[in-house]
Design a protein around this motif. Structure first.
Motif, PDB file in Angstrom:
ATOM      1  N   ALA A  53      -1.463   4.752   3.677  1.00  0.00           N
ATOM      2  CA  ALA A  53      -1.346   3.305   3.513  1.00  0.00           C
ATOM      3  C   ALA A  53      -2.012   2.568   4.673  1.00  0.00           C
ATOM      4  N   GLU A  54      -1.789   3.071   5.889  1.00  0.00           N
ATOM      5  CA  GLU A  54      -2.388   2.422   7.053  1.00  0.00           C
ATOM      6  C   GLU A  54      -3.916   2.504   7.010  1.00  0.00           C
ATOM      7  N   LEU A  55      -4.431   3.639   6.540  1.00  0.00           N
ATOM      8  CA  LEU A  55      -5.880   3.799   6.430  1.00  0.00           C
ATOM      9  C   LEU A  55      -6.461   2.861   5.379  1.00  0.00           C
ATOM     10  N   VAL A  56      -5.786   2.735   4.252  1.00  0.00           N
ATOM     11  CA  VAL A  56      -6.251   1.827   3.196  1.00  0.00           C
ATOM     12  C   VAL A  56      -6.254   0.393   3.709  1.00  0.00           C
ATOM     13  N   VAL A  57      -5.187  -0.011   4.378  1.00  0.00           N
ATOM     14  CA  VAL A  57      -5.108  -1.385   4.900  1.00  0.00           C
ATOM     15  C   VAL A  57      -6.162  -1.607   5.975  1.00  0.00           C
ATOM     16  N   ALA A  58      -6.389  -0.624   6.832  1.00  0.00           N
ATOM     17  CA  ALA A  58      -7.423  -0.771   7.871  1.00  0.00           C
ATOM     18  C   ALA A  58      -8.802  -0.950   7.239  1.00  0.00           C
ATOM     19  N   ASP A  59      -9.096  -0.188   6.194  1.00  0.00           N
ATOM     20  CA  ASP A  59     -10.378  -0.350   5.494  1.00  0.00           C
ATOM     21  C   ASP A  59     -10.479  -1.743   4.875  1.00  0.00           C
ATOM     22  N   TRP A 111      -9.144   4.338  -3.100  1.00  0.00           N
ATOM     23  CA  TRP A 111      -8.490   5.474  -2.457  1.00  0.00           C
ATOM     24  C   TRP A 111      -7.889   6.405  -3.513  1.00  0.00           C
ATOM     25  N   LEU A 112      -7.202   5.820  -4.505  1.00  0.00           N
ATOM     26  CA  LEU A 112      -6.598   6.639  -5.558  1.00  0.00           C
ATOM     27  C   LEU A 112      -7.655   7.401  -6.347  1.00  0.00           C
ATOM     28  N   ASP A 113      -8.831   6.792  -6.531  1.00  0.00           N
ATOM     29  CA  ASP A 113      -9.919   7.465  -7.249  1.00  0.00           C
ATOM     30  C   ASP A 113     -10.381   8.732  -6.538  1.00  0.00           C
ATOM     31  N   THR A 114     -10.177   8.804  -5.227  1.00  0.00           N
ATOM     32  CA  THR A 114     -10.618   9.977  -4.465  1.00  0.00           C
ATOM     33  C   THR A 114      -9.570  11.094  -4.452  1.00  0.00           C
ATOM     34  N   ALA A 168       0.839  -1.204   0.000  1.00  0.00           N
ATOM     35  CA  ALA A 168       0.000   0.000   0.000  1.00  0.00           C
ATOM     36  C   ALA A 168       0.873   1.254   0.000  1.00  0.00           C
ATOM     37  N   ARG A 169       1.965   1.241   0.741  1.00  0.00           N
ATOM     38  CA  ARG A 169       2.872   2.407   0.750  1.00  0.00           C
ATOM     39  C   ARG A 169       3.460   2.667  -0.634  1.00  0.00           C
ATOM     40  N   THR A 170       3.725   1.601  -1.384  1.00  0.00           N
ATOM     41  CA  THR A 170       4.278   1.805  -2.723  1.00  0.00           C
ATOM     42  C   THR A 170       3.234   2.353  -3.691  1.00  0.00           C
ATOM     43  N   GLN A 171       1.971   2.258  -3.332  1.00  0.00           N
ATOM     44  CA  GLN A 171       0.912   2.712  -4.227  1.00  0.00           C
ATOM     45  C   GLN A 171       0.322   4.061  -3.815  1.00  0.00           C
ATOM     46  N   VAL A 172       0.216   4.297  -2.506  1.00  0.00           N
ATOM     47  CA  VAL A 172      -0.432   5.529  -2.036  1.00  0.00           C
ATOM     48  C   VAL A 172       0.498   6.417  -1.232  1.00  0.00           C
ATOM     49  N   GLY A 173       1.702   5.953  -0.975  1.00  0.00           N
ATOM     50  CA  GLY A 173       2.655   6.739  -0.208  1.00  0.00           C
ATOM     51  C   GLY A 173       2.409   6.608   1.283  1.00  0.00           C
ATOM     52  N   ALA A 174       3.241   7.263   2.044  1.00  0.00           N
ATOM     53  CA  ALA A 174       3.137   7.195   3.497  1.00  0.00           C
ATOM     54  C   ALA A 174       2.571   8.493   4.072  1.00  0.00           C
ATOM     55  N   HIS A 175       2.294   9.461   3.214  1.00  0.00           N
ATOM     56  CA  HIS A 175       1.801  10.760   3.662  1.00  0.00           C
ATOM     57  C   HIS A 175       0.481  10.620   4.411  1.00  0.00           C
ATOM     58  N   GLN A 176       0.422  11.208   5.589  1.00  0.00           N
ATOM     59  CA  GLN A 176      -0.783  11.230   6.431  1.00  0.00           C
ATOM     60  C   GLN A 176      -1.357   9.833   6.657  1.00  0.00           C
ATOM     61  N   ASP A 177      -0.493   8.849   6.806  1.00  0.00           N
ATOM     62  CA  ASP A 177      -0.899   7.481   7.116  1.00  0.00           C
ATOM     63  C   ASP A 177      -1.871   6.894   6.103  1.00  0.00           C
ATOM     64  N   GLN A 181       1.099   8.137  -6.911  1.00  0.00           N
ATOM     65  CA  GLN A 181       1.771   6.879  -7.216  1.00  0.00           C
ATOM     66  C   GLN A 181       3.231   7.107  -7.589  1.00  0.00           C
ATOM     67  N   THR A 182       3.524   8.152  -8.327  1.00  0.00           N
ATOM     68  CA  THR A 182       4.897   8.436  -8.726  1.00  0.00           C
ATOM     69  C   THR A 182       5.767   8.689  -7.499  1.00  0.00           C
ATOM     70  N   ALA A 183       5.264   9.473  -6.561  1.00  0.00           N
ATOM     71  CA  ALA A 183       6.017   9.741  -5.335  1.00  0.00           C
ATOM     72  C   ALA A 183       6.204   8.456  -4.525  1.00  0.00           C
ATOM     73  N   ALA A 184       5.165   7.655  -4.453  1.00  0.00           N
ATOM     74  CA  ALA A 184       5.250   6.408  -3.693  1.00  0.00           C
ATOM     75  C   ALA A 184       6.240   5.450  -4.336  1.00  0.00           C
ATOM     76  N   LEU A 185       6.306   5.446  -5.651  1.00  0.00           N
ATOM     77  CA  LEU A 185       7.192   4.519  -6.344  1.00  0.00           C
ATOM     78  C   LEU A 185       8.667   4.903  -6.245  1.00  0.00           C
ATOM     79  N   ASP A 186       8.969   6.072  -5.732  1.00  0.00           N
ATOM     80  CA  ASP A 186      10.359   6.444  -5.513  1.00  0.00           C
ATOM     81  C   ASP A 186      11.032   5.417  -4.604  1.00  0.00           C
ATOM     82  N   ALA A 187      10.311   4.959  -3.596  1.00  0.00           N
ATOM     83  CA  ALA A 187      10.849   3.932  -2.697  1.00  0.00           C
ATOM     84  C   ALA A 187      11.022   2.612  -3.438  1.00  0.00           C
ATOM     85  N   VAL A 188      10.164   2.357  -4.395  1.00  0.00           N
ATOM     86  CA  VAL A 188      10.266   1.136  -5.184  1.00  0.00           C
ATOM     87  C   VAL A 188      11.579   1.132  -5.972  1.00  0.00           C
TER      88      VAL A 188
END
Length: 186
Positions: A42-48, A81-84, A31-40, A92-99
């Motif tokens: 990834a954690e919110l997506v996984v919790a949902d 989440w990305l649709d919103t 999830a972090r590689t797809q939505v980034g770590a900004h404002q949690d 995604q581009t920013a998140a993929l920097d870690a990738v």
């Protein structure tokens, strides 16, 4: 899910909790590689996704590969989440920097300059979804072939073949075909 005070309900709760403990690191990492770590995010997506999985746990257990079912749910929640987001591609581009850094480290690729790194990012984004998932799961999250294959509901041999094809595509895209065959055992 059944009432957790009943024996079957308690068993379901325990299997659900154990399943989540086993897979949550990979879910969050992906999830972090797809939505980034900004404002949690990834954690919110996984919790949902986990709430969704919890509501459908009995259905998940009836699947041939419950990990693959959960993976599909995760991908759906990431997509929602990305649709919103106002600029999902930028996220995604920013998140993929870690990738990129994870991939280069694990694949033992040394990219000399920013254009090669940007080329790799573009090439990863251009991969078919299955190959992109394989790159992230095996190179960035360090999952072994069997675990990554289970998420994708595919045999490990197919995963390895898809990974080789992805490496070739990536190496060709950045003009470094010499890197295509430097496979590191997962």
């Amino acid at each position: 899910m059944n009432d957790s005070s009943a024996p079957d309900g308690a068993r379901l709760r325990l299997t659900y909790e154990a399943f989540c403990r086993t897979h949550e690191r990979a879910w969050r990492g992906f999830a972090r590689t797809q939505v980034g770590a900004h404002q949690d995010a990834a954690e919110l997506v996984v919790a949902d996704m986990k709430r969704h999985l919890h509501r459908n746990w009995e259905l998940a257990l009836r699947q041939e590969i419950p990990a693959a079912y959960a993976w599909r749910l995760l991908k759906e929640h990431i997509g929602s989440w990305l649709d919103t987001q106002a600029q999902p591609t930028a996220v995604q581009t920013a998140a993929l920097d870690a990738v990129i850094s994870g991939f280069c480290r694990r694949a033992q690729w040394s990219l000399e300059n920013l254009p090669e790194q940007l080329g790799l990012l573009s090439a990863i984004l251009a991969l078919p979804e299955r190959q992109r998932d394989i790159v992230v799961l095996t190179y960035c999250l360090d999952l072994d072939d069997d675990e990554a294959a289970a998420y994708l509901s595919t045999p490990a041999t197919t995963l390895r073949s898809n990974r080789r094809h992805a490496r070739r595509r990536l190496a060709t895209a950045i003009g470094r075909p010499d890197l295509a065959e430097k496979e590191v055992e997962a």
